[in-house]
Scaffold this active site. Structure first.
Site, short mmCIF file in Angstrom:
data_model
loop_
_atom_site.label_atom_id
_atom_site.label_comp_id
_atom_site.label_asym_id
_atom_site.label_seq_id
_atom_site.Cartn_x
_atom_site.Cartn_y
_atom_site.Cartn_z
N TYR A 47 10.26 -12.07 -2.08
CA TYR A 47 9.74 -12.84 -0.95
C TYR A 47 9.34 -14.25 -1.38
O TYR A 47 9.56 -15.22 -0.65
CB TYR A 47 8.52 -12.13 -0.34
CG TYR A 47 8.86 -10.87 0.41
CD1 TYR A 47 9.26 -10.93 1.75
CD2 TYR A 47 8.76 -9.63 -0.20
CE1 TYR A 47 9.57 -9.78 2.45
CE2 TYR A 47 9.07 -8.46 0.50
CZ TYR A 47 9.47 -8.55 1.82
OH TYR A 47 9.78 -7.40 2.51
N ASP B 213 -1.46 -6.16 3.14
CA ASP B 213 -0.04 -6.47 3.02
C ASP B 213 0.26 -6.89 1.59
O ASP B 213 -0.61 -7.48 0.92
CB ASP B 213 0.37 -7.59 3.98
CG ASP B 213 1.88 -7.72 4.11
OD1 ASP B 213 2.45 -7.01 4.96
OD2 ASP B 213 2.50 -8.48 3.34
N ARG C 235 -5.03 -5.07 16.76
CA ARG C 235 -4.15 -6.17 16.33
C ARG C 235 -4.14 -7.30 17.35
O ARG C 235 -4.12 -8.49 16.98
CB ARG C 235 -2.73 -5.63 16.12
CG ARG C 235 -1.67 -6.70 15.84
CD ARG C 235 -1.93 -7.43 14.54
NE ARG C 235 -0.96 -8.48 14.31
CZ ARG C 235 -1.12 -9.75 14.69
NH1 ARG C 235 -2.22 -10.13 15.33
NH2 ARG C 235 -0.19 -10.65 14.43
N ARG D 270 2.48 3.67 5.94
CA ARG D 270 2.33 2.99 7.23
C ARG D 270 1.70 3.92 8.27
O ARG D 270 2.02 3.84 9.46
CB ARG D 270 3.67 2.45 7.76
CG ARG D 270 4.24 1.29 6.96
CD ARG D 270 5.29 0.54 7.78
NE ARG D 270 6.13 -0.27 6.92
CZ ARG D 270 7.47 -0.17 6.88
NH1 ARG D 270 8.10 0.69 7.64
NH2 ARG D 270 8.16 -0.94 6.07
N ARG E 32 1.82 0.18 14.05
CA ARG E 32 2.13 -0.16 15.44
C ARG E 32 2.46 1.04 16.32
O ARG E 32 2.49 0.91 17.55
CB ARG E 32 3.29 -1.16 15.47
CG ARG E 32 2.92 -2.54 14.96
CD ARG E 32 4.13 -3.44 14.90
NE ARG E 32 5.03 -3.06 13.81
CZ ARG E 32 6.24 -3.61 13.61
NH1 ARG E 32 6.68 -4.53 14.46
NH2 ARG E 32 6.97 -3.22 12.60
#
Length: 343
Positions: A149, A73, A36, A23, A27
């Site tokens: 998921y 992702d 973004r 990562r 962010r």
């Protein structure tokens, strides 16, 4: 020009320990947040090659890491297979759950590569844009983690619905795993063909697997993916990450055939040096929350990790990904600490 990270992955470590961070594009960087904000949804962001390539390059410009990992992702794969995938602000990923044969029958490889083609374009852009000494890393989620998921319909604390389907309907569960093995191997091969130097398989939820099922749900699908990718790209290193697998790490390394293994924060380093490093390159494993705190404790722990693993192939990394509140200046200090260390 030498690619130190790539050479270390193949068992030829140099005097300096290469590094990248899970990562590392994310962010915590203001320039990431700016890009973004220019997209309507996270999936649109992942499928925007120009923007995805830009955020992949941002941490390389700031910190001069040895590797850049593709920005995408793990849920691109079920999206490519035909499952509805979206992200809700403040909630996270959401999917239409797949828990029966009727829903599963709507998924398949038809149109898969067309749907995820923007990811391959991102890889190709990065290959051209990265400095020659940097290693380009592709990635995918491991079948078990992606399957949680797909079955749960979102993230989950205990993956109960996924485990119950595995126990209660093993035939459907196995068919889902087989589809994900095929899609994941194809997805990784296409990334390599677009320019990735190495790939990582993230099994973020490996800790949820009871020991009797670890081989069937974790090791065997990963081993099959490694086998399929290696059949087409025998010289491309593959990194495995069975996060929080504990003592199962040793069996994972022995049975999957990965070239390297990422260590989560809880893996004892002396044990890893003794049991894993003689067979594979190890990658890790500073605590991401220690990087939030920064300062002397972070520097001391980084040096302890580097010193403990200095006798074999080692890539410095985190035990998991950066958290959003990570101060960029702490990442700078950590990067400088790793760059200054010599074996």
């Amino acid at each position: 020009m030498r690619k130190l990270l790539l050479e270390t992955l193949t068992g030829n470590p140099g005097e300096r320990v290469p590094f990248w961070f899970m990562r590392q594009a994310g962010r915590y960087l203001p320039e990431y947040r700016e890009v973004r904000a220019s997209t309507k949804s996270f999936m649109e962001f992942c499928y925007s090659p120009e923007k995805a390539a830009e955020v992949t390059l941002q941490p390389i410009r700031r910190y001069d890491m040895d590797g850049a990992i593709l920005f995408a992702d793990i849920l691109v794969v079920p999206d490519g297979l035909g499952q509805d995938v979206w992200f809700e602000a403040g909630v996270g990923p959401k999917l239409t759950p797949v828990r029966d044969n009727a829903t599963f029958s709507k998924l398949g490889m038809a149109g898969f590569h067309d749907k995820v083609a923007p990811v391959y374009e991102t890889v190709a852009r990065l290959k051209k844009a990265l400095p020659e000494d940097k290693t380009l890393l592709g990635f995918a989620g491991a079948p078990w983690t992606v399957l949680t998921y797909m079955i749960e319909g979102s993230g989950s604390k205990d993956h109960g619905a996924a485990r119950q389907l595995g126990y209660g309907n093993p035939e459907l569960f196995s068919r889902m795993l087989e589809l994900l093995v095929e899609a994941t191997a194809e997805y990784l091969c296409r990334q390599i063909e677009a320019g990735a130097d190495a790939v990582q398989i993230f099994d973020s939820w490996a800790a949820a697997i009871p020991e009797p099922m670890f081989d069937a749900w974790i090791i065997e699908p990963t081993r099959e993916i490694v086998s399929r990718v290696r059949a087409r790209h025998p010289d491309t290193p593959i990194i495995g990450f069975p996060r929080l697998a504990g003592a199962q790490y040793e069996r994972f390394v022995a049975k999957t055939g990965v070239n390297a293994v990422s260590l989560d924060t809880g893996v004892p380093l002396d044990w890893a040096a003794d049991k894993l490093q003689p067979s594979v390159c190890v990658q890790g494993n500073i605590d991401p929350h220690l990087v939030v705190a920064g300062g002397k404790p972070m520097v001391e722990e980084a040096n302890r990790i580097l010193e403990t693993l200095k006798s074999g192939p080692h890539i410095f990394n985190l035990g998991h990904g950066f958290v959003p509140e990570t101060p960029p200046e702490n990442v700078k200090l950590l990067s400088e600490t790793v760059q200054a260390f010599r074996r």
